[in-house]
Design a protein around this motif. Structure first.
Motif, short mmCIF file in Angstrom:
data_model
loop_
_atom_site.label_atom_id
_atom_site.label_comp_id
_atom_site.label_asym_id
_atom_site.label_seq_id
_atom_site.Cartn_x
_atom_site.Cartn_y
_atom_site.Cartn_z
N ARG A 132 0.82 -1.21 0.00
CA ARG A 132 0.00 0.00 0.00
C ARG A 132 0.86 1.26 0.00
O ARG A 132 0.64 2.18 -0.80
CB ARG A 132 -0.93 0.01 1.21
N THR A 133 1.84 1.31 0.90
CA THR A 133 2.69 2.51 0.98
C THR A 133 3.48 2.71 -0.30
O THR A 133 3.58 3.84 -0.83
CB THR A 133 3.65 2.40 2.19
N LEU A 134 4.05 1.64 -0.85
CA LEU A 134 4.85 1.78 -2.06
C LEU A 134 3.97 2.17 -3.25
O LEU A 134 4.40 2.97 -4.10
CB LEU A 134 5.60 0.48 -2.34
N ASP A 135 2.76 1.65 -3.32
CA ASP A 135 1.84 2.07 -4.39
C ASP A 135 1.51 3.56 -4.27
O ASP A 135 1.44 4.27 -5.28
CB ASP A 135 0.57 1.24 -4.35
N GLU A 136 1.28 4.03 -3.04
CA GLU A 136 0.99 5.45 -2.83
C GLU A 136 2.17 6.30 -3.27
O GLU A 136 2.00 7.35 -3.91
CB GLU A 136 0.69 5.71 -1.35
N LEU A 137 3.38 5.88 -2.93
CA LEU A 137 4.57 6.65 -3.31
C LEU A 137 4.76 6.64 -4.82
O LEU A 137 5.18 7.66 -5.41
CB LEU A 137 5.80 6.07 -2.61
N ARG A 138 4.45 5.53 -5.47
CA ARG A 138 4.59 5.50 -6.94
C ARG A 138 3.59 6.45 -7.59
O ARG A 138 3.90 7.08 -8.62
CB ARG A 138 4.42 4.07 -7.43
N ARG A 139 2.39 6.54 -7.04
CA ARG A 139 1.42 7.51 -7.58
C ARG A 139 1.92 8.93 -7.38
O ARG A 139 1.77 9.78 -8.28
CB ARG A 139 0.06 7.31 -6.91
N LEU A 140 2.50 9.21 -6.20
CA LEU A 140 3.07 10.53 -5.97
C LEU A 140 4.21 10.81 -6.94
O LEU A 140 4.34 11.93 -7.46
CB LEU A 140 3.57 10.63 -4.52
N GLN A 141 5.05 9.81 -7.16
CA GLN A 141 6.15 9.98 -8.10
C GLN A 141 5.63 10.32 -9.50
O GLN A 141 6.18 11.21 -10.17
CB GLN A 141 7.00 8.70 -8.15
N ARG A 142 4.58 9.65 -9.91
CA ARG A 142 4.00 9.90 -11.24
C ARG A 142 3.49 11.34 -11.37
O ARG A 142 3.63 11.97 -12.41
CB ARG A 142 2.84 8.92 -11.46
N ASP A 143 2.93 11.89 -10.27
CA ASP A 143 2.33 13.22 -10.32
C ASP A 143 3.24 14.32 -9.81
O ASP A 143 2.84 15.49 -9.81
CB ASP A 143 1.03 13.23 -9.50
N ALA A 144 4.44 13.96 -9.36
CA ALA A 144 5.33 14.95 -8.76
C ALA A 144 5.90 15.89 -9.81
O ALA A 144 6.15 15.50 -10.97
CB ALA A 144 6.47 14.26 -8.03
N VAL A 145 6.09 17.15 -9.41
CA VAL A 145 6.74 18.12 -10.29
C VAL A 145 8.15 17.65 -10.61
O VAL A 145 8.62 17.74 -11.75
CB VAL A 145 6.75 19.51 -9.63
N ASP A 146 8.83 17.13 -9.59
CA ASP A 146 10.17 16.55 -9.78
C ASP A 146 10.10 15.10 -9.26
O ASP A 146 10.21 14.86 -8.05
CB ASP A 146 11.21 17.36 -9.01
N PRO A 147 9.90 14.14 -10.13
CA PRO A 147 9.69 12.76 -9.67
C PRO A 147 10.95 12.06 -9.18
O PRO A 147 10.86 11.07 -8.45
CB PRO A 147 9.14 12.06 -10.92
N GLU A 148 12.12 12.55 -9.55
CA GLU A 148 13.36 11.82 -9.23
C GLU A 148 13.57 11.65 -7.73
O GLU A 148 13.92 10.55 -7.27
CB GLU A 148 14.55 12.53 -9.87
N PRO A 149 13.41 12.69 -6.89
CA PRO A 149 13.62 12.49 -5.45
C PRO A 149 12.69 11.44 -4.84
O PRO A 149 13.12 10.64 -4.00
CB PRO A 149 13.36 13.88 -4.86
N VAL A 150 11.41 11.44 -5.25
CA VAL A 150 10.48 10.43 -4.73
C VAL A 150 10.94 9.04 -5.16
O VAL A 150 10.83 8.07 -4.40
CB VAL A 150 9.05 10.72 -5.19
N GLY A 151 11.47 8.94 -6.36
CA GLY A 151 12.01 7.67 -6.82
C GLY A 151 13.16 7.18 -5.95
O GLY A 151 13.31 5.97 -5.71
N ARG A 152 13.96 8.11 -5.45
CA ARG A 152 15.05 7.72 -4.55
C ARG A 152 14.49 7.13 -3.25
O ARG A 152 15.01 6.15 -2.72
CB ARG A 152 15.92 8.94 -4.22
N MET A 153 13.44 7.77 -2.71
CA MET A 153 12.84 7.25 -1.49
C MET A 153 12.32 5.83 -1.72
O MET A 153 12.53 4.93 -0.90
CB MET A 153 11.71 8.16 -1.00
N ILE A 154 11.63 5.62 -2.82
CA ILE A 154 11.09 4.30 -3.13
C ILE A 154 12.22 3.27 -3.20
O ILE A 154 12.11 2.17 -2.64
CB ILE A 154 10.30 4.33 -4.45
N ALA A 155 13.31 3.63 -3.85
CA ALA A 155 14.43 2.70 -3.98
C ALA A 155 15.04 2.36 -2.63
O ALA A 155 15.37 1.19 -2.36
CB ALA A 155 15.50 3.30 -4.91
N LEU A 156 15.18 3.34 -1.76
CA LEU A 156 15.76 3.09 -0.44
C LEU A 156 14.86 2.16 0.37
O LEU A 156 15.35 1.28 1.09
CB LEU A 156 15.97 4.40 0.31
#
Length: 433
Positions: free
Chosen positions: A279-303
């Motif tokens: 659930r949390t990772l799916d929420e973060l992926r949706r945020l990454q998709r809609d983020a103005v700068d998706p790269e930082p959110v992608g780093r959080m997901i990877a960590l």
């Protein structure tokens, strides 16, 4: 102490970061339980768990605890779940269970598994335990809205199979008993216990050696700020800006700030490992998709996906320890697209935790006020707990009481020693909280 049968009581300091056990010898002394095996670290047992899937294990999930949990995690970080600082959720009504490999674990479930492995690694010293168990508890539990009654119920369930007579005692009172053994004359003492999740204070009047009751508690106070909060400040300043904190995402025709709850969970060691769920990772992926700068959110997901919590925690701990002995130190972390190398001055760190220190000082003042004791009437101050080694904390007490009144020692073991000594008293229930 020749055998477990000689032990009259057991002191259990179940800490946010470390756990220590001591056995009273029935003659006014106590001895720490040393753990045995290749990964053992003396009497200090890390308050951590590691889970991994294994067909031969019960329900297909195996587990380890303490330094052995760390070793298991390091062998295969992507195929394990590493959980630390789980004591921090004991009083949290919002925490119900953690889903690990599809199986729910309540606080008391994790606690029981932790104690089982602690006993197993004690080299037989804890296979037969004294009837009387004295367990340390914080004066105030960690968390935004801690529920002490809930924590007590969870502790009771966790310890149901550990001992026949369970007594809960404020942790700084355990340290007071340990320190009182050093004193040769009556004194009014202030004990300050700086743990991983909470900072606790007790004012205690110590009678002369040989008195029927050596220690008399006057008042206690506490606050849910301690070592983990200081770690949070480091992560907040050095790591979270690279993971999207302060960034924005698009929602229909609006531009909204990325919710801060994700960053608060990421920087809290008791919750970071629990973020690795669908659930949390799916929420973060949706945020990454809609983020103005998706790269930082992608780093959080990877960590999160690649279980980088422990390496990050380790890097933060190294920096904090280095700043206790040096005016400047390097913070270095590298993992899954996040590379940080920053020189940090002790003065910077002290600025980051300045508000925390003010709140800690206010909690200390509250204990003195409740006891009706002025600072000048305190004969000795005993500092214990790992965070007591931070220079800014030591300076707080030097300013308030004078360096000549400050005593330290046994930062990780004094509470367990004192809890065991309380267990030798005729009526340990007098100390219960």
């Amino acid at each position: 102490m020749d055998s477990n049968a000689a032990a009259s009581a057991l002191g259990l300091d179940f800490g946010t970061t470390n756990t220590v056990v001591a056995l009273a010898d029935g003659q006014g002394g106590s001895e720490l339980v040393e753990f045995a095996g290749e990964e053992a670290a003396g009497a200090v047992f890390r308050s951590a768990l590691c889970f991994w899937e294994e067909e031969r294990a019960w329900q297909g999930i195996a587990h380890e605890a303490g330094p052995w949990a760390i070793a298991e995690y390091l062998q295969s970080p992507l195929d394990s779940r590493f959980v630390q600082s789980f004591k921090s959720v004991a009083a949290s009504p919002s925490f119900e269970r953690a889903m690990i490999w599809g199986k729910p674990y309540r606080f008391e479930d994790m606690g029981r598994l932790f104690l089982q492995r602690l006993v197993a690694h004690a080299g037989g010293r804890l296979d037969t335990r004294p009837r009387r168990i004295i367990v340390g508890r914080p004066v105030e539990y960690a968390g935004a809205r801690p529920d002490a009654a809930l924590a007590r119920r969870r502790y009771d369930l966790m310890l149901a199979a550990f001992g026949a007579e369970i007594y809960y005692v404020h942790e700084p009172l355990g340290a007071a008993h340990s320190y009182a053994a050093r004193l040769t004359e009556p004194a009014t003492i202030l004990v300050a216990d700086f743990g991983g999740g909470t900072t606790d204070f007790s004012i205690v009047r110590v009678a002369e050696p040989g008195a029927p009751r050596r220690c008399v508690p006057l008042a206690s106070s506490g606050i849910g700020i301690a070592g983990d909060r200081f770690d949070y400040r480091i992560v907040d300043k050095l790591v979270l800006p690279l993971l999207g904190k302060g960034g924005s995402y698009r929602s229909f025709d609006k531009l909204l700030e990325i919710p801060g709850g994700y960053f608060a969970d990421f920087a809290d060691w008791s919750r970071l490992a629990l973020m690795r769920n669908r659930r949390t990772l799916d929420e973060l992926r949706r945020l990454q998709r809609d983020a103005v700068d998706p790269e930082p959110v992608g780093r959080m997901i990877a960590l999160i996906e690649h279980e980088q919590g422990f390496p990050l925690y380790d890097a933060v701990g190294r920096l904090k320890r280095s700043l206790s002995s040096s005016e400047e130190a390097e913070f270095r972390f590298s993992g899954d697209g996040v590379d940080i190398a920053a020189d940090v001055r002790r003065a910077d760190f002290e600025q980051w935790i300045a508000d925390d220190l003010r709140r800690i000082e206010a909690a200390m003042d509250a204990a003195l006020a409740k006891a009706g004791v002025a600072g000048g009437d305190v004969d000795r101050v005993f500092l214990t707990g790992g965070s007591s080694l931070i220079p800014a904390i030591r300076a707080l007490f030097d300013r308030g009481f004078g360096a000549e009144r400050i005593a330290t020692g046994g930062e990780l073991t004094s509470i367990a020693h004192g809890l065991a000594l309380i267990g030798e008293e005729a009526n340990p229930a007098e100390w219960t909280a």
